[in-house]
Motif scaffolding. Sequence first.
Motif, PDB file in Angstrom:
ATOM      1  N   GLY A 160       0.798  -1.210   0.000  1.00 58.87           N
ATOM      2  CA  GLY A 160       0.000   0.000   0.000  1.00 58.87           C
ATOM      3  C   GLY A 160       0.830   1.259   0.000  1.00 58.87           C
ATOM      4  N   GLU A 161       0.226   2.353  -0.431  1.00 57.16           N
ATOM      5  CA  GLU A 161       0.864   3.672  -0.448  1.00 57.16           C
ATOM      6  C   GLU A 161       2.138   3.677  -1.284  1.00 57.16           C
ATOM      7  N   GLY A 162       2.170   2.816  -2.305  1.00 59.80           N
ATOM      8  CA  GLY A 162       3.328   2.774  -3.187  1.00 59.80           C
ATOM      9  C   GLY A 162       4.556   2.118  -2.605  1.00 59.80           C
ATOM     10  N   ARG A 163       4.418   1.491  -1.429  1.00 58.93           N
ATOM     11  CA  ARG A 163       5.550   0.854  -0.775  1.00 58.93           C
ATOM     12  C   ARG A 163       5.517  -0.643  -1.004  1.00 58.93           C
ATOM     13  N   SER A 164       6.642  -1.267  -0.753  1.00 59.40           N
ATOM     14  CA  SER A 164       6.718  -2.720  -0.802  1.00 59.40           C
ATOM     15  C   SER A 164       7.481  -3.211   0.421  1.00 59.40           C
ATOM     16  N   ILE A 165       7.271  -4.479   0.772  1.00 57.76           N
ATOM     17  CA  ILE A 165       7.960  -5.082   1.906  1.00 57.76           C
ATOM     18  C   ILE A 165       8.519  -6.436   1.482  1.00 57.76           C
ATOM     19  N   PHE A 166       9.342  -7.021   2.339  1.00 62.00           N
ATOM     20  CA  PHE A 166       9.907  -8.344   2.095  1.00 62.00           C
ATOM     21  C   PHE A 166       9.223  -9.377   2.974  1.00 62.00           C
ATOM     22  N   ALA A 167       9.078 -10.578   2.445  1.00 62.59           N
ATOM     23  CA  ALA A 167       8.779 -11.771   3.238  1.00 62.59           C
ATOM     24  C   ALA A 167       9.909 -12.746   2.937  1.00 62.59           C
ATOM     25  N   LEU A 168      10.656 -13.144   3.967  1.00 62.61           N
ATOM     26  CA  LEU A 168      11.925 -13.851   3.764  1.00 62.61           C
ATOM     27  C   LEU A 168      12.014 -15.076   4.666  1.00 62.61           C
ATOM     28  N   PRO A 169      12.596 -16.162   4.173  1.00 61.84           N
ATOM     29  CA  PRO A 169      12.951 -17.251   5.080  1.00 61.84           C
ATOM     30  C   PRO A 169      14.180 -16.842   5.877  1.00 61.84           C
ATOM     31  N   TRP A 170      14.161 -17.085   7.199  1.00 63.45           N
ATOM     32  CA  TRP A 170      15.312 -16.696   8.027  1.00 63.45           C
ATOM     33  C   TRP A 170      15.383 -17.585   9.251  1.00 63.45           C
ATOM     34  N   LEU A 171      16.471 -18.298   9.386  1.00 67.19           N
ATOM     35  CA  LEU A 171      16.741 -19.147  10.540  1.00 67.19           C
ATOM     36  C   LEU A 171      15.575 -20.088  10.844  1.00 67.19           C
ATOM     37  N   GLY A 172      15.013 -20.668   9.787  1.00 65.34           N
ATOM     38  CA  GLY A 172      13.944 -21.646   9.955  1.00 65.34           C
ATOM     39  C   GLY A 172      12.579 -21.050  10.175  1.00 65.34           C
ATOM     40  N   HIS A 173      12.456 -19.736  10.182  1.00 57.05           N
ATOM     41  CA  HIS A 173      11.185 -19.046  10.339  1.00 57.05           C
ATOM     42  C   HIS A 173      10.947 -18.159   9.118  1.00 57.05           C
ATOM     43  N   THR A 174       9.898 -17.365   9.183  1.00 60.21           N
ATOM     44  CA  THR A 174       9.619 -16.383   8.135  1.00 60.21           C
ATOM     45  C   THR A 174       9.659 -14.994   8.748  1.00 60.21           C
ATOM     46  N   LEU A 175      10.423 -14.116   8.121  1.00 59.59           N
ATOM     47  CA  LEU A 175      10.615 -12.738   8.577  1.00 59.59           C
ATOM     48  C   LEU A 175       9.907 -11.805   7.611  1.00 59.59           C
ATOM     49  N   VAL A 176       9.112 -10.888   8.127  1.00 60.00           N
ATOM     50  CA  VAL A 176       8.352  -9.948   7.296  1.00 60.00           C
ATOM     51  C   VAL A 176       8.652  -8.525   7.747  1.00 60.00           C
ATOM     52  N   GLY A 177       8.977  -7.659   6.789  1.00 62.94           N
ATOM     53  CA  GLY A 177       9.216  -6.256   7.120  1.00 62.94           C
ATOM     54  C   GLY A 177       9.754  -5.517   5.903  1.00 62.94           C
ATOM     55  N   THR A 178       9.882  -4.248   5.951  1.00 61.58           N
ATOM     56  CA  THR A 178       9.829  -3.460   7.160  1.00 61.58           C
ATOM     57  C   THR A 178       8.959  -2.240   6.928  1.00 61.58           C
ATOM     58  N   THR A 179       8.520  -1.644   8.024  1.00 64.09           N
ATOM     59  CA  THR A 179       7.869  -0.339   7.938  1.00 64.09           C
ATOM     60  C   THR A 179       8.948   0.741   7.918  1.00 64.09           C
ATOM     61  N   ASP A 180       8.544   1.963   7.638  1.00 65.58           N
ATOM     62  CA  ASP A 180       9.517   3.055   7.553  1.00 65.58           C
ATOM     63  C   ASP A 180       8.797   4.360   7.876  1.00 65.58           C
ATOM     64  N   ASN A 181       8.820   4.722   9.157  1.00 62.79           N
ATOM     65  CA  ASN A 181       8.082   5.896   9.620  1.00 62.79           C
ATOM     66  C   ASN A 181       8.981   6.795  10.457  1.00 62.79           C
ATOM     67  N   ASP A 182       8.768   8.094  10.339  1.00 66.73           N
ATOM     68  CA  ASP A 182       9.472   9.033  11.218  1.00 66.73           C
ATOM     69  C   ASP A 182       9.244   8.626  12.664  1.00 66.73           C
ATOM     70  N   TYR A 183      10.281   8.796  13.476  1.00 68.85           N
ATOM     71  CA  TYR A 183      10.175   8.373  14.868  1.00 68.85           C
ATOM     72  C   TYR A 183      10.663   9.475  15.790  1.00 68.85           C
ATOM     73  N   GLU A 184       9.871   9.745  16.808  1.00 64.04           N
ATOM     74  CA  GLU A 184      10.266  10.655  17.877  1.00 64.04           C
ATOM     75  C   GLU A 184       9.954   9.957  19.190  1.00 64.04           C
ATOM     76  N   GLY A 185      10.967   9.746  19.981  1.00 64.36           N
ATOM     77  CA  GLY A 185      10.759   9.047  21.238  1.00 64.36           C
ATOM     78  C   GLY A 185      12.070   8.532  21.769  1.00 64.36           C
ATOM     79  N   PRO A 186      12.023   7.823  22.898  1.00 62.74           N
ATOM     80  CA  PRO A 186      13.256   7.278  23.485  1.00 62.74           C
ATOM     81  C   PRO A 186      13.896   6.269  22.556  1.00 62.74           C
ATOM     82  N   LEU A 187      15.229   6.216  22.579  1.00 64.87           N
ATOM     83  CA  LEU A 187      15.970   5.369  21.652  1.00 64.87           C
ATOM     84  C   LEU A 187      16.477   4.081  22.291  1.00 64.87           C
ATOM     85  N   GLU A 188      16.374   3.964  23.608  1.00 64.70           N
ATOM     86  CA  GLU A 188      16.961   2.800  24.273  1.00 64.70           C
ATOM     87  C   GLU A 188      16.195   1.514  23.966  1.00 64.70           C
ATOM     88  N   HIS A 189      14.882   1.560  24.036  1.00 66.60           N
ATOM     89  CA  HIS A 189      14.068   0.381  23.743  1.00 66.60           C
ATOM     90  C   HIS A 189      12.968   0.808  22.780  1.00 66.60           C
TER      91      HIS A 189
END
Length: 572
Positions: free
Chosen positions: A306-335
Amino acid sequence: MIERSQALAALSSEEFDVVVVGGGITGAGVALDAATRGYSVALLERADFASGTSSRSSKLVHGGLRYLQNFDLGLVREALLERRLMVALAPHLVRPLPLVVPAFDGARPDRLVGVGLNLYDVMSVDRDRLRSRRGRRSRTPEQRSGAEEAAHLAQPEEGESWSPARHRMISGEEVLELLPALSAREPTGGYLFYDCQTDDVRLVLTVLGEAERFGAVCANRLGATALLEHEGRAAGVRALDGESGEEFDVRAGNVINATGVWADQLRPEELRDEAELPRIRPSRGTHITLAHEDLPLIGGAILPAGEGRSIFALPWLGHTLVGTTDNDYEGPLEHIKPSSSDVDYLLEAINSFFATTLLSSQLTGAFAGVRPLISTGDPKKSVDISRKAELYETSSGMITITGGKLTTWRRMAKMTVDRLVEREARDAPCRTHEIPLGQAISTEELPRVEGVPEGSYAALAARYGHAAHDVLALAAERGELAQPIVAGLPDLLAEVALAARREQARSIGDVLLRRTRLGLLAARTLWSGEAEAAGPVRHVADILARELGWDEQRMRREVELFAQEALAEGLQ
C-alpha cells in the motif's frame, strides 16, 4: 573476545591511537579497519554489542532495488560491490538468497521491475563476468527449475568469487517451488533474482572478533560520557562502567563517534554550534516473525504494502521474517517497541498478498529499530530515500560517521579511517577487502557429540564457522549443555556458556536477543515452564550464573530484568 575484566584493565591503563565509540556494525568495522592499518584501537559500547540498529535490520545484504526508483545509482552500485565482497569474505555468514516478484492471472510481471532488474544485473558484476555468465546459461541444454536452480546458481563457480546469476522470468510452478505460501493464489509467473542474507548480530560479533585479533580492545556496558581534551582537541573519552558505576579515562589520540542514531548525543553542544553539520532523522522499522509452517517460504518475496511501498517476506533461521515499515520516529531510543499499527500493517499486507488469514496471536516474535537516516532539510522528502553515509569532523577533531546501512559497513569504515590516515599523512592503505571474517566450515566437518540434535550442526556451522568446534567441545564436556535452549530449535545451551566466556554476554537479554535470536523467533515459548523453574529463561539464567558468578538472589534479579526488557522491547 577477551574477558570484559581484562578489556577494562587495558582500557583504563593504556593509551591508544584511536577510541571508537559505538559497538554496532559501523563501529566494529572502524575498529577492524583501523587495527589492520596499524593503529592501536579501543572500542566502547554503552549497552551490548549490536544492541541498537545493528540487531534490528531486515537481515539483507543487498543493493537496494527500490533505490533505483530514485536514481540513486551510486549507492546501489556501491552496495552491490560490497555484497559480492561479503560473500567472499564470510561465506558462512552472508549467503545468497533467491528473491521472487510474482505475477498472477496470466499477467506478465511489471516491465518497470524488469528494467530495474536489468540495471541491477549490470551493476552487480563487471561486463566480462556478466557476459560469461550469460554464455554459460545459454549453452545449458536443460533448464533447472525453481528451488533447484536457485540453489545451483547461488553458488560461486569453482575458482571464482560469487556473483549472481542474471534475473530471469520463471513459470508459476517455479514460483510455487520457491514460495509455497502462494499456493492459494496460483501465480502464473514471476521474476527471479538474487540478493544475500545474514544474521546481523553474528556479523557484528565476527567483525569485532577479527578486530581484536589485530589488537583492538573492545568492551560492552561502557558508555562515553564526555570527551577528554588537550589544547582544544579530542584526546579520548570519559568512560562510565555500566556494571560497577565507576568512571575512568580512555586516552586516545583520535575519537571516532560511530553511535549511529545516537550520534547527535555525543558532545551535542559542539554539534549544535556547527550549523552546517547534517542532522539525524530517525526512522522506525518494524518486523514480525512467523513459524515456517504458517507462511512457508524457500526464497524471498517482494510484495506490495500500500501507499506505493513494498515489503519483504523472507525465510530466516527456519522461520519467516516480514518487514519493514519506515516511519518518522520521535521518542526514546533505548528500547524501541513495535507499534500495534505497524504490526497490523504488515499482517494486512501479507494476508492480502498470500491470501492467508494470519493473526497477531500467531506471531513468533516482533521487533523494531531506528535507522540513523540523514535529514535532507526537506519535510516532503520520504525518510526512506537517503541511506547514504555521512562523515564529518567537528572543531575538537572528533570524527563522526553515521547514516548508511548494514551492507555498506566496510565502505563506511574505510571512509572514516581514510580521513584519519589523510590528516596524519600516514602510508596505511585499507586492507579489509582481503581479510576473511571468521573461517567457514561445512556441517560434515563438525564432530558429532552425544545429545546434540542433528539439526543443530548446520546452524552452528552457519553461525560460528570453525568456532562451532568450541561450542561442541563445551557440549561434550557437560552433557546438559548439548540440549537445545528451546525444544525443537537448534540453539544449544552450550552457546550460552560460550557467549559468557568468549563474547562478553552479561545478561539473559544478551543471550536470547543477540548471541542467539530466540527472543525474535520464539518469544512466546521462552517463559514456558517458568513456574516450575524449567523454562528456557531459567535454563539460560542458571548457566550464566555459573559462568558469571551470580548467586541465587542475583539470578532472580536478572530474570526480572529480562522480563522488563522483553516488555520494553515489545516481544510478542
